[in-house]
Design a protein around this motif. Structure first.
Motif, PDB file in Angstrom:
ATOM      1  N   MET A   1      -4.847  94.917  -2.979  1.00 57.79           N
ATOM      2  CA  MET A   1      -5.385  94.244  -1.805  1.00 57.79           C
ATOM      3  C   MET A   1      -4.406  93.158  -1.352  1.00 57.79           C
ATOM      4  O   MET A   1      -3.887  92.397  -2.160  1.00 57.79           O
ATOM      5  N   ASN A   2      -4.181  93.087  -0.053  1.00 61.42           N
ATOM      6  CA  ASN A   2      -3.271  92.088   0.485  1.00 61.42           C
ATOM      7  C   ASN A   2      -3.953  90.732   0.546  1.00 61.42           C
ATOM      8  O   ASN A   2      -5.120  90.625   0.924  1.00 61.42           O
ATOM      9  N   LYS A   3      -3.208  89.722   0.171  1.00 60.41           N
ATOM     10  CA  LYS A   3      -3.728  88.365   0.265  1.00 60.41           C
ATOM     11  C   LYS A   3      -3.658  87.901   1.719  1.00 60.41           C
ATOM     12  O   LYS A   3      -2.740  88.247   2.450  1.00 60.41           O
ATOM     13  N   THR A   4      -4.613  87.084   2.094  1.00 61.59           N
ATOM     14  CA  THR A   4      -4.591  86.488   3.427  1.00 61.59           C
ATOM     15  C   THR A   4      -3.708  85.242   3.391  1.00 61.59           C
ATOM     16  O   THR A   4      -3.359  84.742   2.303  1.00 61.59           O
ATOM     17  N   ILE A   5      -3.394  84.709   4.567  1.00 60.69           N
ATOM     18  CA  ILE A   5      -2.603  83.473   4.604  1.00 60.69           C
ATOM     19  C   ILE A   5      -3.368  82.349   3.895  1.00 60.69           C
ATOM     20  O   ILE A   5      -2.773  81.521   3.207  1.00 60.69           O
ATOM     21  N   GLY A   6      -4.679  82.351   4.037  1.00 60.50           N
ATOM     22  CA  GLY A   6      -5.482  81.338   3.352  1.00 60.50           C
ATOM     23  C   GLY A   6      -5.378  81.453   1.842  1.00 60.50           C
ATOM     24  O   GLY A   6      -5.258  80.445   1.138  1.00 60.50           O
ATOM     25  N   ASP A   7      -5.416  82.694   1.347  1.00 57.94           N
ATOM     26  CA  ASP A   7      -5.256  82.919  -0.095  1.00 57.94           C
ATOM     27  C   ASP A   7      -3.893  82.429  -0.568  1.00 57.94           C
ATOM     28  O   ASP A   7      -3.775  81.826  -1.642  1.00 57.94           O
ATOM     29  N   ARG A   8      -2.855  82.715   0.223  1.00 57.28           N
ATOM     30  CA  ARG A   8      -1.498  82.298  -0.162  1.00 57.28           C
ATOM     31  C   ARG A   8      -1.366  80.782  -0.162  1.00 57.28           C
ATOM     32  O   ARG A   8      -0.791  80.202  -1.086  1.00 57.28           O
ATOM     33  N   ILE A   9      -1.906  80.129   0.858  1.00 56.13           N
ATOM     34  CA  ILE A   9      -1.840  78.661   0.905  1.00 56.13           C
ATOM     35  C   ILE A   9      -2.553  78.077  -0.310  1.00 56.13           C
ATOM     36  O   ILE A   9      -2.013  77.196  -0.993  1.00 56.13           O
ATOM     37  N   ALA A  10      -3.738  78.572  -0.605  1.00 53.99           N
ATOM     38  CA  ALA A  10      -4.519  78.045  -1.734  1.00 53.99           C
ATOM     39  C   ALA A  10      -3.802  78.253  -3.059  1.00 53.99           C
ATOM     40  O   ALA A  10      -3.676  77.318  -3.865  1.00 53.99           O
ATOM     41  N   SER A  11      -3.303  79.466  -3.301  1.00 58.75           N
ATOM     42  CA  SER A  11      -2.680  79.721  -4.607  1.00 58.75           C
ATOM     43  C   SER A  11      -1.363  78.969  -4.751  1.00 58.75           C
ATOM     44  O   SER A  11      -1.084  78.419  -5.817  1.00 58.75           O
ATOM     45  N   LEU A  12      -0.558  78.898  -3.689  1.00 60.22           N
ATOM     46  CA  LEU A  12       0.704  78.155  -3.774  1.00 60.22           C
ATOM     47  C   LEU A  12       0.453  76.660  -3.937  1.00 60.22           C
ATOM     48  O   LEU A  12       1.143  75.988  -4.700  1.00 60.22           O
ATOM     49  N   ARG A  13      -0.552  76.146  -3.233  1.00 61.01           N
ATOM     50  CA  ARG A  13      -0.887  74.723  -3.340  1.00 61.01           C
ATOM     51  C   ARG A  13      -1.303  74.396  -4.771  1.00 61.01           C
ATOM     52  O   ARG A  13      -0.847  73.406  -5.357  1.00 61.01           O
ATOM     53  N   LYS A  14      -2.125  75.244  -5.356  1.00 62.87           N
ATOM     54  CA  LYS A  14      -2.589  75.013  -6.726  1.00 62.87           C
ATOM     55  C   LYS A  14      -1.438  75.119  -7.724  1.00 62.87           C
ATOM     56  O   LYS A  14      -1.378  74.343  -8.675  1.00 62.87           O
ATOM     57  N   GLU A  15      -0.526  76.077  -7.505  1.00 61.32           N
ATOM     58  CA  GLU A  15       0.646  76.211  -8.385  1.00 61.32           C
ATOM     59  C   GLU A  15       1.490  74.939  -8.378  1.00 61.32           C
ATOM     60  O   GLU A  15       2.078  74.569  -9.395  1.00 61.32           O
ATOM     61  N   LYS A  16       1.572  74.282  -7.220  1.00 63.76           N
ATOM     62  CA  LYS A  16       2.361  73.055  -7.089  1.00 63.76           C
ATOM     63  C   LYS A  16       1.600  71.819  -7.556  1.00 63.76           C
ATOM     64  O   LYS A  16       2.148  70.723  -7.589  1.00 63.76           O
ATOM     65  N   GLY A  17       0.317  71.983  -7.884  1.00 61.67           N
ATOM     66  CA  GLY A  17      -0.484  70.848  -8.341  1.00 61.67           C
ATOM     67  C   GLY A  17      -0.820  69.869  -7.236  1.00 61.67           C
ATOM     68  O   GLY A  17      -1.005  68.677  -7.482  1.00 61.67           O
ATOM     69  N   ILE A  18      -0.926  70.374  -6.010  1.00 66.59           N
ATOM     70  CA  ILE A  18      -1.238  69.537  -4.852  1.00 66.59           C
ATOM     71  C   ILE A  18      -2.717  69.720  -4.517  1.00 66.59           C
ATOM     72  O   ILE A  18      -3.199  70.842  -4.454  1.00 66.59           O
ATOM     73  N   THR A  19      -3.428  68.612  -4.302  1.00 67.13           N
ATOM     74  CA  THR A  19      -4.833  68.712  -3.907  1.00 67.13           C
ATOM     75  C   THR A  19      -4.922  68.960  -2.405  1.00 67.13           C
ATOM     76  O   THR A  19      -3.970  68.721  -1.664  1.00 67.13           O
ATOM     77  N   GLN A  20      -6.091  69.404  -1.964  1.00 69.16           N
ATOM     78  CA  GLN A  20      -6.308  69.583  -0.527  1.00 69.16           C
ATOM     79  C   GLN A  20      -6.147  68.247   0.192  1.00 69.16           C
ATOM     80  O   GLN A  20      -5.591  68.198   1.293  1.00 69.16           O
ATOM     81  N   GLU A  21      -6.596  67.182  -0.431  1.00 67.14           N
ATOM     82  CA  GLU A  21      -6.504  65.852   0.167  1.00 67.14           C
ATOM     83  C   GLU A  21      -5.046  65.422   0.325  1.00 67.14           C
ATOM     84  O   GLU A  21      -4.661  64.875   1.368  1.00 67.14           O
ATOM     85  N   GLU A  22      -4.235  65.665  -0.705  1.00 63.81           N
ATOM     86  CA  GLU A  22      -2.815  65.307  -0.633  1.00 63.81           C
ATOM     87  C   GLU A  22      -2.110  66.119   0.444  1.00 63.81           C
ATOM     88  O   GLU A  22      -1.304  65.576   1.211  1.00 63.81           O
ATOM     89  N   MET A  23      -2.405  67.402   0.497  1.00 65.78           N
ATOM     90  CA  MET A  23      -1.782  68.258   1.498  1.00 65.78           C
ATOM     91  C   MET A  23      -2.170  67.790   2.898  1.00 65.78           C
ATOM     92  O   MET A  23      -1.321  67.672   3.780  1.00 65.78           O
ATOM     93  N   ALA A  24      -3.441  67.517   3.086  1.00 64.15           N
ATOM     94  CA  ALA A  24      -3.930  67.064   4.384  1.00 64.15           C
ATOM     95  C   ALA A  24      -3.245  65.779   4.815  1.00 64.15           C
ATOM     96  O   ALA A  24      -2.801  65.650   5.970  1.00 64.15           O
ATOM     97  N   GLU A  25      -3.123  64.835   3.886  1.00 63.56           N
ATOM     98  CA  GLU A  25      -2.502  63.546   4.209  1.00 63.56           C
ATOM     99  C   GLU A  25      -1.050  63.724   4.629  1.00 63.56           C
ATOM    100  O   GLU A  25      -0.609  63.140   5.615  1.00 63.56           O
ATOM    101  N   LYS A  26      -0.307  64.555   3.902  1.00 61.23           N
ATOM    102  CA  LYS A  26       1.107  64.776   4.207  1.00 61.23           C
ATOM    103  C   LYS A  26       1.303  65.498   5.539  1.00 61.23           C
ATOM    104  O   LYS A  26       2.330  65.327   6.185  1.00 61.23           O
TER     105      LYS A  26
END
Length: 79
Positions: A1-26
């Motif tokens: 199954m192909n990942k959506t852009i949302g899936d990719r953003i979420a998994s890459l963000r988690k791999e980098k140890g970035i929270t949604q709040e940190e990403m949003a702020e930046k």
């Protein structure tokens, strides 16, 4: 199954140890916006894609397609 852009953003963000709040702020958006991207409710503004890709350590192409298209090219020696 192909990942959506949302899936990719979420998994890459988690791999980098970035929270949604940190990403949003930046990125200058709300944490709710990041959540909506990751849940495929909405998509990031096209002007944010380069910043998101850089933050997540991928190219914009990789972020959108999910494919790693790194290629090796042999360049001629400088004379």
């Amino acid at each position: 199954m192909n990942k959506t852009i949302g899936d990719r953003i979420a998994s890459l963000r988690k791999e980098k140890g970035i929270t949604q709040e940190e990403m949003a702020e930046k990125l200058g958006v709300t944490p709710q916006a990041v959540s909506k991207w990751e849940n495929d409710i909405s998509y990031p503004d096209i002007l944010l894609l380069p910043k998101i890709a850089e933050m997540l350590g991928v190219t914009v192409d990789e972020l959108l397609s999910g494919e790693n298209k790194k290629e090796t090219r042999i360049l001629p020696k400088e004379q």
